[in-house]
Design a protein around this motif. Structure first.
Motif, PDB file in Angstrom:
ATOM      1  N   SER A 109      12.284  13.107  12.827  1.00 53.58           N
ATOM      2  CA  SER A 109      11.973  12.348  13.495  1.00 53.58           C
ATOM      3  C   SER A 109      12.472  10.994  12.436  1.00 53.58           C
ATOM      4  CB  SER A 109      10.187  12.154  14.462  1.00 53.58           C
ATOM      5  OG  SER A 109       9.563  12.321  13.242  1.00 53.58           O
ATOM      6  N   GLY A 110      12.148  11.190  11.240  1.00 53.41           N
ATOM      7  CA  GLY A 110      12.164  10.098  10.348  1.00 53.41           C
ATOM      8  C   GLY A 110      11.279   9.805   9.940  1.00 53.41           C
ATOM      9  N   LEU A 126      -3.346   7.610   5.643  1.00 53.24           N
ATOM     10  CA  LEU A 126      -2.682   6.449   6.087  1.00 53.24           C
ATOM     11  C   LEU A 126      -2.716   5.932   6.796  1.00 53.24           C
ATOM     12  CD1 LEU A 126      -0.037   6.542   3.163  1.00 53.24           C
ATOM     13  CD2 LEU A 126      -2.133   5.974   2.759  1.00 53.24           C
ATOM     14  N   ASP A 127      -2.271   6.543   8.420  1.00 50.74           N
ATOM     15  CA  ASP A 127      -1.944   5.952   9.568  1.00 50.74           C
ATOM     16  C   ASP A 127      -3.975   5.625  10.425  1.00 50.74           C
ATOM     17  OD1 ASP A 127      -0.175   7.521   9.711  1.00 50.74           O
ATOM     18  OD2 ASP A 127      -0.973   9.114  10.393  1.00 50.74           O
ATOM     19  N   PHE A 134      -5.048  -1.391   3.069  1.00 46.93           N
ATOM     20  CA  PHE A 134      -3.229  -0.678   2.622  1.00 46.93           C
ATOM     21  C   PHE A 134      -3.347  -1.435   1.661  1.00 46.93           C
ATOM     22  CE2 PHE A 134      -2.609   0.729   6.393  1.00 46.93           C
ATOM     23  CZ  PHE A 134      -1.598   2.242   6.193  1.00 46.93           C
ATOM     24  N   LEU A 135      -2.988  -3.325   1.344  1.00 46.55           N
ATOM     25  CA  LEU A 135      -3.490  -3.865   0.120  1.00 46.55           C
ATOM     26  C   LEU A 135      -4.099  -3.842  -0.943  1.00 46.55           C
ATOM     27  CD1 LEU A 135      -3.047  -7.495   1.673  1.00 46.55           C
ATOM     28  CD2 LEU A 135      -1.079  -6.023   1.017  1.00 46.55           C
ATOM     29  N   GLU A 136      -5.343  -3.250  -0.501  1.00 41.79           N
ATOM     30  CA  GLU A 136      -6.010  -2.568  -1.636  1.00 41.79           C
ATOM     31  C   GLU A 136      -5.645  -1.389  -2.561  1.00 41.79           C
ATOM     32  OE1 GLU A 136     -10.602  -2.093   0.035  1.00 41.79           O
ATOM     33  OE2 GLU A 136     -10.014  -4.500  -0.157  1.00 41.79           O
ATOM     34  N   LEU A 137      -5.368  -0.523  -1.423  1.00 41.94           N
ATOM     35  CA  LEU A 137      -4.384   0.929  -2.235  1.00 41.94           C
ATOM     36  C   LEU A 137      -3.659   0.582  -2.924  1.00 41.94           C
ATOM     37  CD1 LEU A 137      -4.619   3.346  -2.076  1.00 41.94           C
ATOM     38  CD2 LEU A 137      -3.522   3.942  -0.071  1.00 41.94           C
ATOM     39  N   LEU A 138      -2.644  -0.243  -2.101  1.00 41.16           N
ATOM     40  CA  LEU A 138      -1.655  -0.523  -3.110  1.00 41.16           C
ATOM     41  C   LEU A 138      -2.030  -1.067  -4.533  1.00 41.16           C
ATOM     42  CD1 LEU A 138       1.219  -1.237  -2.829  1.00 41.16           C
ATOM     43  CD2 LEU A 138       1.157  -3.682  -2.102  1.00 41.16           C
ATOM     44  N   ARG A 139      -3.020  -2.118  -4.657  1.00 38.43           N
ATOM     45  CA  ARG A 139      -3.486  -2.734  -6.031  1.00 38.43           C
ATOM     46  C   ARG A 139      -3.691  -1.305  -7.270  1.00 38.43           C
ATOM     47  NH1 ARG A 139      -4.855  -6.766  -2.582  1.00 38.43           N
ATOM     48  NH2 ARG A 139      -7.186  -6.482  -2.317  1.00 38.43           N
ATOM     49  N   TYR A 140      -4.127  -0.674  -5.948  1.00 36.97           N
ATOM     50  CA  TYR A 140      -4.895   0.368  -7.360  1.00 36.97           C
ATOM     51  C   TYR A 140      -3.556   1.616  -7.553  1.00 36.97           C
ATOM     52  CZ  TYR A 140      -7.273   4.663  -8.011  1.00 36.97           C
ATOM     53  OH  TYR A 140      -7.709   5.581  -9.333  1.00 36.97           O
ATOM     54  N   ARG A 158       8.179   1.228   5.940  1.00 34.97           N
ATOM     55  CA  ARG A 158       9.070   2.126   6.937  1.00 34.97           C
ATOM     56  C   ARG A 158       8.372   2.098   8.302  1.00 34.97           C
ATOM     57  NH1 ARG A 158      12.792   5.751   5.652  1.00 34.97           N
ATOM     58  NH2 ARG A 158      12.899   6.684   8.361  1.00 34.97           N
ATOM     59  N   ARG A 159       6.981   1.499   7.864  1.00 33.52           N
ATOM     60  CA  ARG A 159       6.164   1.539   9.476  1.00 33.52           C
ATOM     61  C   ARG A 159       5.858  -0.173   9.976  1.00 33.52           C
ATOM     62  NH1 ARG A 159      -0.611   2.942   9.700  1.00 33.52           N
ATOM     63  NH2 ARG A 159      -0.769   2.614  10.989  1.00 33.52           N
ATOM     64  N   PHE A 160       5.944  -1.133   8.888  1.00 35.65           N
ATOM     65  CA  PHE A 160       5.572  -2.206   9.282  1.00 35.65           C
ATOM     66  C   PHE A 160       7.036  -3.365   8.542  1.00 35.65           C
ATOM     67  CE2 PHE A 160       1.721  -0.446   7.878  1.00 35.65           C
ATOM     68  CZ  PHE A 160       0.922  -1.141   9.534  1.00 35.65           C
ATOM     69  N   GLY A 161       7.885  -2.739   8.616  1.00 32.45           N
ATOM     70  CA  GLY A 161       9.601  -3.965   8.067  1.00 32.45           C
ATOM     71  C   GLY A 161       8.825  -4.675   6.855  1.00 32.45           C
ATOM     72  N   ASP A 162       9.275  -5.811   6.539  1.00 32.63           N
ATOM     73  CA  ASP A 162       8.877  -6.492   5.728  1.00 32.63           C
ATOM     74  C   ASP A 162       7.901  -7.384   5.960  1.00 32.63           C
ATOM     75  OD1 ASP A 162      11.377  -5.775   4.576  1.00 32.63           O
ATOM     76  OD2 ASP A 162      12.797  -7.224   5.276  1.00 32.63           O
ATOM     77  N   SER A 163       6.654  -7.338   6.989  1.00 31.83           N
ATOM     78  CA  SER A 163       6.053  -8.467   7.782  1.00 31.83           C
ATOM     79  C   SER A 163       5.271  -8.048   6.448  1.00 31.83           C
ATOM     80  CB  SER A 163       5.643  -7.727   9.102  1.00 31.83           C
ATOM     81  OG  SER A 163       5.092  -6.764   9.253  1.00 31.83           O
ATOM     82  N   TRP A 164       3.997  -7.430   5.813  1.00 33.39           N
ATOM     83  CA  TRP A 164       3.668  -6.857   5.093  1.00 33.39           C
ATOM     84  C   TRP A 164       3.347  -7.381   3.900  1.00 33.39           C
ATOM     85  CZ3 TRP A 164       3.481  -4.712   0.014  1.00 33.39           C
ATOM     86  CH2 TRP A 164       4.817  -3.280   0.431  1.00 33.39           C
TER      87      TRP A 164
END
Length: 239
Positions: A109-110, A126-127, A134-140, A158-164
């Motif tokens: 499925s990719g 993550l789901d 997500f942003l807090e985890l990314l900073r960590y 892959r989940r949100f495109g560039d919107s995040w």
């Protein structure tokens, strides 16, 4: 009326429970729910003396079940293998890990799924994370493990495109760093990345590498980071 109320409450509870399950685990959750409901119906029929209706119904469905049951059981077994803690069968799933995140990529499925294995959100899927989490985890991850940060960015793309990225105020300015891989891979890590078992042949390694690159190559909207790790895994196993 009491029975109707109980059925409605049970249905609402089941719906909420099912909706809170990670998408990758929902097929197994639906099967478990169906088995539970079937067991309860069987008990009610047995208590009320109407079990013979069930046998008559099963006799009516027997020709259909005879054809469908093997495929249903096969799907259940494959789903349990992918969702459990063991390695999926060769060629079906790859795993890439950092110090903070463990990520899986389904070859068919990719789709990507992941779990936090270290830090304040340890054990979370993550789901199930919210946008702010997500942003807090990314900073960590950026502060503690570059590999995990690249993995999480790949997952978000892959989940949100560039919107995040519009909400990411701490995105690294060094764009070239996104394509770099982490430290040298061990043979076990390389096998996990390509979804192979120990002792895989040269032909199996090359085929797995080609299949994976078709899923994650940057030219196809994939990830520079994963492509680099997949190439490194091939070099590690063939070197």
């Amino acid at each position: 009326m009491p029975l109707t109320f109980i059925v409605i409450v049970a249905a609402v509870v089941a719906f909420v429970w099912l909706r809170n399950q990670p998408p990758a685990q929902r097929p197994q959750a639906i099967l478990k729910l169906a088995l539970l409901v079937g067991t309860l119906i069987l008990l009610v029929l047995a208590v009320t003396g109407r079990l013979h209706f069930l046998f008559a119904f099963l006799a009516f469905l027997y020709p259909l079940l005879r054809r469908l049951l093997p495929s249903l059981l096969g799907g259940l077994m494959s789903g349990n293998t992918a969702g459990g803690g063991t390695r999926a069968s060769a060629g079906n799933q790859s795993r890439v890990s950092g110090e903070i995140l463990e990520m899986s990529l389904d070859h068919d499925s990719g789709t990507m799924s992941g779990r936090v294995i270290k830090g304040p959100m340890e054990g979370r899927e993550l789901d199930n994370l919210s946008e702010q989490e997500f942003l807090e985890l990314l900073r960590y991850c950026r502060a503690n493990d570059e590999d995990s940060a690249r993995l999480l960015e790949t997952y978000l793309d892959r989940r949100f495109g560039d919107s995040w990225r519009a909400d990411d105020q701490t995105e690294d300015q060094e764009s070239g760093r996104a394509g770099s891989a982490g430290g040298p891979l061990t043979e076990s890590e390389a096998l996990d990345i390509l979804g192979l078992e120990p002792g895989a042949s040269r032909d199996e390694i090359i085929k797995a590498h080609r299949r994976m690159m078709q899923k994650v190559h940057p030219d196809h909207g994939g990830s520079n980071y994963l492509a680099a790790r997949i190439n490194e895994a091939k070099e590690c196993l063939l070197g």
